[in-house]
Design a protein around this motif. Structure first.
Motif, mmCIF file in Angstrom:
data_model
loop_
_atom_site.group_PDB
_atom_site.id
_atom_site.type_symbol
_atom_site.label_atom_id
_atom_site.label_comp_id
_atom_site.label_asym_id
_atom_site.label_seq_id
_atom_site.Cartn_x
_atom_site.Cartn_y
_atom_site.Cartn_z
ATOM 1 N N ALA A 1 0.845 -1.192 0.000
ATOM 2 C CA ALA A 1 0.000 0.000 0.000
ATOM 3 C C ALA A 1 0.877 1.235 0.000
ATOM 4 O O ALA A 1 1.894 1.297 0.691
ATOM 5 C CB ALA A 1 -0.910 0.001 1.224
ATOM 6 N N PRO A 2 0.528 2.252 -0.786
ATOM 7 C CA PRO A 2 1.342 3.470 -0.826
ATOM 8 C C PRO A 2 1.252 4.246 0.495
ATOM 9 O O PRO A 2 0.272 4.121 1.236
ATOM 10 C CB PRO A 2 0.724 4.267 -1.972
ATOM 11 C CG PRO A 2 -0.684 3.774 -2.057
ATOM 12 C CD PRO A 2 -0.648 2.328 -1.673
ATOM 13 N N THR A 3 2.261 5.027 0.773
ATOM 14 C CA THR A 3 2.260 5.847 1.980
ATOM 15 C C THR A 3 1.336 7.043 1.791
ATOM 16 O O THR A 3 1.092 7.503 0.675
ATOM 17 C CB THR A 3 3.673 6.350 2.281
ATOM 18 O OG1 THR A 3 4.144 7.108 1.157
ATOM 19 C CG2 THR A 3 4.614 5.190 2.552
ATOM 20 N N SER A 4 0.792 7.531 2.886
ATOM 21 C CA SER A 4 -0.088 8.696 2.828
ATOM 22 C C SER A 4 0.390 9.747 3.814
ATOM 23 O O SER A 4 0.978 9.422 4.851
ATOM 24 C CB SER A 4 -1.536 8.300 3.147
ATOM 25 O OG SER A 4 -1.624 7.707 4.427
ATOM 26 N N THR A 5 0.133 10.997 3.490
ATOM 27 C CA THR A 5 0.522 12.126 4.326
ATOM 28 C C THR A 5 -0.708 12.973 4.598
ATOM 29 O O THR A 5 -1.450 13.319 3.668
ATOM 30 C CB THR A 5 1.584 12.987 3.624
ATOM 31 O OG1 THR A 5 2.674 12.156 3.242
ATOM 32 C CG2 THR A 5 2.071 14.092 4.549
ATOM 33 N N LEU B 1 -1.198 10.992 -1.371
ATOM 34 C CA LEU B 1 -0.862 9.586 -1.561
ATOM 35 C C LEU B 1 0.464 9.469 -2.298
ATOM 36 O O LEU B 1 0.696 10.173 -3.288
ATOM 37 C CB LEU B 1 -1.963 8.890 -2.360
ATOM 38 C CG LEU B 1 -2.010 7.362 -2.327
ATOM 39 C CD1 LEU B 1 -2.353 6.877 -0.930
ATOM 40 C CD2 LEU B 1 -3.034 6.844 -3.329
ATOM 41 N N GLY B 2 1.324 8.606 -1.796
ATOM 42 C CA GLY B 2 2.601 8.377 -2.459
ATOM 43 C C GLY B 2 2.462 7.459 -3.657
ATOM 44 O O GLY B 2 1.362 7.062 -4.061
ATOM 45 N N VAL C 1 -0.725 11.193 -5.545
ATOM 46 C CA VAL C 1 -1.938 12.010 -5.568
ATOM 47 C C VAL C 1 -1.745 13.153 -4.587
ATOM 48 O O VAL C 1 -1.583 12.924 -3.383
ATOM 49 C CB VAL C 1 -3.183 11.189 -5.180
ATOM 50 C CG1 VAL C 1 -4.421 12.077 -5.178
ATOM 51 C CG2 VAL C 1 -3.363 10.023 -6.130
ATOM 52 N N GLY C 2 -1.732 14.386 -5.094
ATOM 53 C CA GLY C 2 -1.530 15.547 -4.250
ATOM 54 C C GLY C 2 -2.830 16.142 -3.777
ATOM 55 O O GLY C 2 -3.898 15.902 -4.336
ATOM 56 N N VAL C 3 -2.758 16.945 -2.725
ATOM 57 C CA VAL C 3 -3.951 17.584 -2.174
ATOM 58 C C VAL C 3 -4.573 18.531 -3.185
ATOM 59 O O VAL C 3 -5.795 18.574 -3.360
ATOM 60 C CB VAL C 3 -3.586 18.351 -0.881
ATOM 61 C CG1 VAL C 3 -4.775 19.184 -0.408
ATOM 62 C CG2 VAL C 3 -3.176 17.375 0.202
ATOM 63 N N PHE C 4 -3.759 19.293 -3.912
ATOM 64 C CA PHE C 4 -4.307 20.265 -4.844
ATOM 65 C C PHE C 4 -4.908 19.593 -6.067
ATOM 66 O O PHE C 4 -5.788 20.143 -6.708
ATOM 67 C CB PHE C 4 -3.222 21.256 -5.253
ATOM 68 C CG PHE C 4 -2.764 22.112 -4.113
ATOM 69 C CD1 PHE C 4 -3.549 23.151 -3.661
ATOM 70 C CD2 PHE C 4 -1.558 21.858 -3.477
ATOM 71 C CE1 PHE C 4 -3.144 23.937 -2.601
ATOM 72 C CE2 PHE C 4 -1.146 22.643 -2.421
ATOM 73 C CZ PHE C 4 -1.939 23.690 -1.970
ATOM 74 N N ARG D 1 -11.653 13.815 -0.432
ATOM 75 C CA ARG D 1 -12.246 15.151 -0.556
ATOM 76 C C ARG D 1 -13.716 15.062 -0.938
ATOM 77 O O ARG D 1 -14.553 15.802 -0.405
ATOM 78 C CB ARG D 1 -11.484 15.994 -1.588
ATOM 79 C CG ARG D 1 -12.167 17.339 -1.867
ATOM 80 C CD ARG D 1 -11.370 18.219 -2.788
ATOM 81 N NE ARG D 1 -10.286 18.870 -2.094
ATOM 82 C CZ ARG D 1 -10.413 20.003 -1.412
ATOM 83 N NH1 ARG D 1 -11.606 20.581 -1.305
ATOM 84 N NH2 ARG D 1 -9.379 20.562 -0.820
ATOM 85 N N GLU D 2 -14.028 14.175 -1.854
ATOM 86 C CA GLU D 2 -15.426 14.044 -2.274
ATOM 87 C C GLU D 2 -16.316 13.584 -1.121
ATOM 88 O O GLU D 2 -17.400 14.127 -0.905
ATOM 89 C CB GLU D 2 -15.504 13.048 -3.427
ATOM 90 C CG GLU D 2 -16.890 12.862 -3.990
ATOM 91 C CD GLU D 2 -16.885 11.900 -5.145
ATOM 92 O OE1 GLU D 2 -17.919 11.277 -5.382
ATOM 93 O OE2 GLU D 2 -15.845 11.767 -5.810
#
Length: 915
Positions: free
Chosen positions: A659-663, A675-676, A696-699, A734-735
């Motif tokens: 699983a990718p890392t998340s921040t 998401l990394g 996947v970035g926040v923006f 976000r959704e």
């Protein structure tokens, strides 16, 4: 037929000379039916009325066929000025030419005449020469028609006046009468004046009470104030024009049998305006007792108030008061229940001997969901239980039996007050109830016959929600049957797809090409390709280059899903495949290695060329968790000697992707995730698949998303990368947050699918559930509760993480405590009290941290309700220990719900007793 008339008033010339006063001097024989038809077509109502005057019944009947033909002709004409001009005249002429009352009523109330009728004055003019009995019959028939016929009240009332018949009391007539009386803007007098002048007022007012659901039509007219209907009816009753006893009885009877909210408002308002006297209220004690259980809380409150006044005046017996209390204390409205407990307290203080009859009724409140109500009831029992004494052990036993429903803390007090055996009320050990953990099911094979396939495709085309397994079976079935019997399948599909817009023969290709170039729209693109409704060049562009829209946070998943559909559609037209390689084995989206090897072997035997997108999706879906199975299948795949076999072998021998890392990132109103990279993907990915592994970035999540309105596609994203639900959840955070932060509806519907999916339930999944628990709309909260219970049943719920997320979101204002309280209460009442307590126990320290002991910081609305749920869960599970900052809140001054529930929770955690 023809007649000779000396003079006929007209709107225009028919023949002969026109005099100065507008009268035609007819000096020749004129066919009246032709003249009438010409006047009707031209919309000359006055001329038509003049021609109709004095006609005999045979003459009228001879004119009727031509009028009916004209009516049929106008039905097919466009709704323009010409047809609109003819309709009122046709309406009047047809009514006059019918000689039977039934035919006339049907013509007047016909649906096609409804929007352009003749005026009531014209209709009364052309019908006024009939016999009085005929006119009375017509009036009753029109009144019997449904209100949707829009028969004017002025017409019905005029017929009643002309005929002298009894006034009709049907819904159509009475509602028309009320609206006519209430149209104050047309005249200068008042409702009261009109009712006084109307000779039929008494009969029509009595009929008001008999019409079902009349309140929905008349609620807007029955307002308050000196010019209202309510005031007018009360004044007329006071003056004696309306019988007072009949009015009061009718109001009470209507409330007893009515449950429609508008009916209750109207007739309760009228009953209150009539102000029944004490004698009138005493005569109807049985009615008030029945109304105390009315579904409408306003009606029940009024009945309780009347009975309360009678009880304090000693006008009802203690038995009747106990009967009323048993009903009221069972209700969920806290205000009503508390008022009833106050009433019982007053009666008990005034007459202590009533304890034997009233305290068993008080015990009904022991089972109320609100522990504040339970405590109030227990205080009454503690104060007056001595009044029962030893003379009535049965009453004491009834009170003691009710004590078992009290919360754990209050039950301890009840044991002491009632001197009960502790063992009799000893709590049973808590048994956590969770739903069965869902297990993946094996997909059924594609439909064997064309007929079965067409039926499934037809169902999918009209379904609002598309199950992934059903969709994959249908898609595979279309590919299989296209390969084997394309012409037969195309012919069978045409009737099922006849209503799709792209099947219309008068549409040019370019419109459907533009449509399918933007999106495949599920199975539609494959079906359109099969039936030749989209160009091959359009399918090739879509297959090679993907969507034309800008990428959004969801595009990495939707691009893979769409690529298979565009590829399947293109291959249907150019090089049909024998079947699909990527059809999952399991409902989780996983594909068994042995099954994929067998499919590749069959492709090799048939000399078929695998689809690039289809095969890549199969590599993403193949199961890698069983090393022995993977290695054995890898050997068989390599032995095929094909490029695809070699790629599959390498995939099977690789490690399962982690699983990718998340921040975590916080903004002013919400918490979001980055998401990394997703590693472990197959090499040589086609263009549509290359975004899957990117961060996947926040923006990025803020970009315009064309998938916002397409909730159906989300059903398939979890099967794009099975076992990686964090990849999907991170793109949905976000959704999903909008259901709580922006009060959007429906975005949490995906949460149960996330909970049932395979793979790690990490930060993204738990954050999505946290937002869903604080959703504005109940259906979204239920989706989040379902997801919560499924995660708990599968042993994948991290209560500390979810509780921490909820605490942070509530502190930021993203989740409102009252909504959260409703969600966790729903989850707890399914039997998951320990699960809910583990979550709230982790969330409460953050929620209580800002509440100072001196009360300087006000509590958010709903915090008391949230603590009440926590206290109930702690009581039922026997939780004990300490919650940080709870003591400070419990020591605040006052008796607010927040403080009371904080004290209850603290006492429960100190005692550690289970309910």
């Amino acid at each position: 037929m023809s007649v000779v008339r000396d003079a006929v008033p007209v709107n225009g010339p028919v023949g002969g000379a026109v005099s100065r006063n507008g009268v035609v001097a007819v000096n020749e024989v004129v066919p009246v039916s032709d003249a009438l038809l010409k006047a009707v077509r031209a919309g000359r109502t006055g001329e038509a009325a003049g021609l109709l005057d004095g006609m005999t019944d045979p003459e009228r009947r001879l004119c009727l066929p031509a009028l009916k033909e004209l009516r049929k002709e106008l039905r097919t004409e466009p709704w323009n000025s010409t047809s609109r001009k003819a309709y009122p005249t046709l309406h009047a002429a047809g009514a006059a030419c019918h000689t039977g009352a039934a035919g006339t009523a049907a013509w007047i109330g016909a649906a096609d005449m409804r929007w352009s009728q003749a005026s009531p004055a014209v209709l009364l003019h052309v019908l006024g020469d009939r016999e009085r009995d005929w006119l009375g019959n017509l009036a009753q028939r029109l009144a019997d028609r449904p209100s949707t016929s829009q028969v004017p009240y002025e017409l019905m009332a005029g017929l009643v006046r002309l005929s002298g018949c009894p006034v009709p009391t049907t819904e159509t007539y009475v509602v028309g009468w009320v609206e006519q009386i209430g149209s104050l803007w047309q005249r200068g007098d008042s409702v009261l004046d009109r009712l006084r002048q109307d000779p039929y007022t008494a009969r029509l007012v009595a009929a008001l009470f008999e019409i079902p659901d009349i309140g929905s039509n008349l609620d807007w007219l029955f307002g308050d104030g000196p010019e209202s209907w309510i005031d007018a009816l009360a004044r007329l009753t006071e003056e004696g024009l309306l019988d007072r006893r009949a009015m009061v009885d009718a109001c009470v009877a209507r409330l007893l049998r009515g449950v429609v909210a508008s009916d209750c408002r109207v007739f309760l308002r009228l009953l209150t305006a009539l102000a029944p006297t004490g004698d009138e209220e005493r005569e109807r004690v049985a009615d008030w007792l029945a109304l105390a259980s009315h579904p409408a809380s306003t009606v029940a409150s009024h009945a309780r108030s009347v009975l309360g006044s009678l009880a304090l005046a000693g006008e009802i017996t203690h038995r009747q008061l106990a009967e009323m209390s048993a009903v009221v204390l069972f209700r969920t409205e806290k205000k009503l229940v508390r008022a009833q407990l106050v009433l019982l307290g007053k009666v008990l203080r005034r007459d202590p001997s009533s304890a034997a009859e009233l305290l068993p009724a008080v015990a009904h409140a022991f089972g109320h969901e609100d522990t504040d109500v339970q405590e109030r009831a227990l205080k009454l029992v503690e104060r007056h239980i001595g009044g029962i004494g030893t003379a009535d052990p049965r009453a004491r036993d009834e009170v003691a039996a009710g004590a078992a429903q009290l919360s754990a803390g209050l039950r301890v007090r009840a044991i002491a007050a009632l001197e009960l055996d502790v063992d009799e009320l000893a709590p049973q050990p808590h048994l956590e109830l969770l739903p069965p953990a869902p297990e993946p099911s094996r997909l059924a094979p594609a439909p064997d016959t064309v007929i079965e396939l067409v039926q499934e495709v037809g169902a999918l085309m009209v379904a609002a929600d598309t199950d992934m397994a059903v969709f994959e079976r249908a898609l595979d079935g279309l590919v299989r049957h296209t390969y084997l019997r394309q012409e037969e399948l195309a012919e069978a599909l045409k009737p099922a797809l006849a209503r799709t817009w792209w099947m219309a023969t008068d549409r040019l290709y370019h419109s459907s090409d533009e449509y399918f170039r933007r999106d495949p729209y599920g199975l539609e693109v494959v079906l359109a390709a099969l039936l030749g409704r989209v160009r091959t060049s359009t399918l090739l562009k879509a297959h090679q280059h993907g969507p034309v829209s800008d990428p959004c946070v969801h595009s990495a998943l939707s691009a893979v899903f769409n690529a298979r559909l565009w590829e399947a559609a293109y291959r249907v037209r150019t090089d049909p495949m024998p079947f699909l390689l990527a059809t999952p084995t399991w409902s989780s989206g996983f594909l068994e290695p042995d099954e994929l090897v067998a499919r590749l072997a069959e492709y090799h035997r048939l000399g078929a060329r695998p689809g690039e997108a289809d095969f890549t999706q199969a590599l993403l879906r193949v199961r890698l968790d069983d090393r022995a199975v993977s290695e054995a299948a890898a050997g068989r795949a390599a032995a095929l000697g094909t490029v695809e076999g070699e790629r599959l072998a390498r995939r099977l021998l690789s490690e399962s992707p982690a699983a990718p890392t998340s921040t975590r990132h916080t903004s002013a109103d919400r918490v979001l995730l980055e998401l990394g990279e997703l590693g472990g993907l197959p090499a040589e990915l086609p263009l549509a698949f290359r975004r899957l592994g990117l961060p996947v970035g926040v923006f990025e999540t803020r970009k315009y998303c064309p998938h916002y309105w397409n909730q159906v596609e989300r059903q398939h994203w979890l099967a794009v990368v099975p076992g990686q639900r964090e990849v999907v959840a991170a793109r949905l955070v976000r959704e999903v947050s909008t259901v709580a932060v922006e009060d959007v509806r429906g975005a949490a519907a995906v949460l149960p699918l996330l909970a049932e999916a395979e793979g790690e339930a990490g930060e993204a999944v738990h954050l999505c559930v946290a937002y869903g628990l604080g959703a504005r709309h109940p259906e979204d909260r239920l989706s989040a509760v379902d997801a919560l219970l499924v995660l708990a049943a599968r042993g994948q719920l991290d209560a500390e993480r979810l509780g921490g997320d909820l605490g942070q979101l509530v502190r930021k204002g993203a989740v409102k405590p009252l909504r959260l309280a409703e969600s966790v209460r729903t989850a707890a009442t399914t039997g998951a009290y320990a699960t809910v307590w583990s979550i709230l126990g982790a969330a409460l320290p953050a929620l209580l941290a800002g509440l100072a002991a001196d009360g300087a910081v006000p509590a958010a609305r709903g915090m008391g309700e949230l603590l009440a749920v926590a206290a109930e869960c702690a009581e039922r599970t026997g939780a004990h220990g300490d919650v940080e900052h709870l003591a400070q809140v419990a020591e605040r001054s006052g008796s607010s719900r927040l403080v009371a529930q904080a004290r209850r929770l603290r006492a429960t955690l100190e005692q550690g007793v289970a309910a």
